[in-house]
Design an enzyme around this catalytic site. Structure first.
Site: not given
Ligand code: F6R
Length: 588
Positions: A2, A27, A74, A100-101, A465, A469, A472, A488, A583
């Protein structure tokens, strides 16, 4: 999660709020809304959808008033509907809030408010805050006291911003476990969840601490602690600039941020030697060492563990942040917890950090957002210095984390001036040239339902990773694992044409990974090699430059990031705003 921006100014605020709202949209992007007060009238316009759609449908930019707040949601409590979008007004329309929360005790609070005659219009937990503060405001007629008294009844996490219909000169806010930042401008004052919201107007910021509340006017800030006593705090200057928060000529923030990496790997390497040494000393002296993080940052944590184990012979446990509390009994005085986080606000990370601190553990963090909760609550902090990361997928922050982690491990090993940043920068620029080839891969595999990523040893976190990527951004099912694990179980899923990315730099594990690639090919897989050396086993080959072994994850991350980005675009997704995600995951 949010995004919040509020502003009191000597000029109309709608345009300022909209511009800021678009910058914090990463966000959360389920719904958006804005409230302003003009001529003692509270106006709220909001709805489900992205900011641009709501702006077009509801005409938020034409809202009048010199005080206003806006929100991008969000969803947690209550589905994605117009009614559940913020802001939420109290029944008398005297008070409006954005939040937000998560309010954990909202059901019991709502019952009490309903019994008192309050009428609810949404299914959200947030709406109780508006009614609670309305009751307090009717009693006290003091916005700040009413806000503090209202939020004291909440259990859970909150960053709230509040407006009072009969007080167009003020706005209040309060926080617990979710960020709220004051932006101190000239003739305008802000409350926001993120510096990016107001970065074009001021770079002077005050980060509120947990349980504090604040009242702003167009030229004044009053902060109080939970006891209502005044707290004096001078603004800090943030290093981020407006250009950091724009897409420039790129189609997406994600692409811009991927392409910034030749520069950001250098800026990440510029660290205060004394701070790096203190960080390293804490690790050397630790009774036991834990590393914690979530998502992509967790992968950087795995890389740190690998080098500490192998080269420094220091044992470290890496624990996904949300699981750390399950291992809390091992967190004891004399231990060190290294926490990695781009945002510095991830709820899972903060929970682990607070648990550890409460048990006397020293917390050393590697974080991008200066002033974030993690940065402020840690004993030692190293910043990533890679500028704001707006794209939801972590890209440049990951490579910056690898650079900083390497500086720390080098310092643990007694190498105080490791160098190599310029050479790495050139290698990253070279690696970015694979974009054309990646686009060919995308044309060949955009319709495949599954992707696999494998690697060995130090590169194994890169397999995780690459898969994360791709999932998502493209919404293609993907799995990453050590190549040794294939036999396995996962080999059963390999059939003709299954794309498998084998990350395989020259080095001690090269031959074994090639053998795994052969096994994959024998079962029909299309093997995509990412390496500095070509081999005929690869159906497709993405060459990455040869670099010092500690930096291989940095150059290998580039094609993996581009693959996910290009796949997202080819499948008509929005790479900057992947569905269901946001994010800065500030809820648990
Ligand atoms: C993947 C991604 C998320 C963040 C995770 C941790 O591309 O962006 O998996 O890496 O939410 O976020 P931070 O690093 O802000 O704690």
């Amino acid at each position: 999660m949010c995004g919040i921006i509020g502003c009191v100014a000597e000029e109309p605020v709608a345009g300022i709020l909209l511009e800021g709202l678009k910058r914090v949209e990463y966000r959360g992007y389920d719904s958006a809304g804005m409230a302003t007060i003009s001529g003692s009238r509270l106006a709220v316009r909001k709805g489900a959808g992205r900011v641009s759609a709501i702006e077009e449908a509801r005409g938020m930019s034409s809202m009048l008033g010199k005080v206003g707040m806006a929100h991008t949601r969000w969803a947690t409590h209550g589905s994605v509907t117009d009614e559940n979008a913020h802001p939420h007004a109290s029944c008398g329309e005297l008070v409006a809030v954005v939040h937000n929360g998560i309010v954990d005790n909202y059901i019991s609070l709502k019952k009490g408010l309903l019994a008192k005659g309050h009428k609810f219009r949404s299914e959200t937990d947030t709406e109780v805050i508006a009614h609670l503060i309305e009751d307090e405001y009717k009693r006290t007629r003091d916005p700040l006291r009413a806000t503090l008294a209202g939020v004291k009844k909440l259990r859970g996490q909150y960053a709230v911003v509040v407006m009072f219909q009969d007080r167009p000169d003020v706005m209040t806010g309060a926080r617990k476990d979710a960020p709220l930042i004051v932006g101190v401008g000239e003739g305008m004052m802000f409350l926001a969840s993120d510096v990016l919201a107001f970065i074009g107007h001021t770079d002077r910021t005050i980060f509120l601490d947990n349980y504090e509340a604040v009242e702003i006017t167009k030229d004044g800030v009053k902060i109080v602690g939970p006891d209502g006593k005044r707290v004096k705090r001078e603004p800090d200057q943030v290093a981020w600039e407006l250009s950091d928060a724009t897409k420039s000529d790129y189609a997406h923030y994600t692409l811009k941020e991927i392409n910034e990496q030749p520069r950001t790997v250098v800026s990440a390497s510029v660290q205060d030697a004394g701070k790096v040494e203190r960080f390293a000393r804490a690790i050397r002296k630790a009774k036991s060492l834990y590393i914690t993080a979530s998502g992509t940052s967790y992968h950087a944590g795995l890389l740190m563990k690998f080098r500490l184990n192998k080269e420094a012979r220091i044992r470290a446990d890496v624990v996904v942040a949300g699981e750390l509390k399950e291992h809390a009994e091992f967190l004891e005085k004399g231990s060190v917890l290294v926490a990695l986080s781009q945002s510095g606000e991830t709820a899972d990370v903060m929970e682990g950090v607070r648990e550890a601190k409460g048990r006397g553990v020293r917390v050393c963090s590697i974080v991008n957002a200066a002033g974030s909760s993690l940065a402020r609550e840690s004993d030692e902090v190293l910043l990533l210095n890679c500028g704001p990361e707006v794209g939801v997928a972590a890209t440049k922050s990951f490579t910056a984390q690898v650079v900083v982690v390497n500086l720390v491990v080098d310092a643990v090993l007694g190498k105080t001036r490791p160098g190599g940043a310029e050479e790495l920068s050139r290698a990253v620029a070279e690696a970015l040239k694979c974009d054309g080839l990646v686009q060919e891969l995308v044309s060949a595999y955009a319709d495949r339902p599954d992707f696999y990523f494998v690697a060995r040893g130090y590169e194994s976190p890169l397999a995780l990773e690459g898969a994360l990527k791709l999932k998502e951004l493209s919404y293609i099912h993907a799995e990453g694992m050590p190549a040794s694990e294939l036999k396995h179980g996962t080999l059963a899923l390999i059939e003709k044409g299954t794309p498998v990315v084998v990350i395989n730099p020259s080095g001690p594990n090269h031959a074994e990974s090639l053998a795994n690639a052969e096994e994959l090919r024998a079962r029909g897989a299309d093997v995509i090699g990412v390496s500095d050396v070509k081999d005929e086993v690869y159906k497709h080959f993405v060459r990455v430059p040869k670099v010092q072994p500690k930096f291989t994850p940095v150059v290998e991350a580039i094609p993996l990031q581009l693959l996910a980005y290009r796949m997202s675009v080819a499948r008509r997704n929005d790479p900057d705003y992947p569905r269901n995600l946001a994010k800065s995951v500030t809820v648990k």
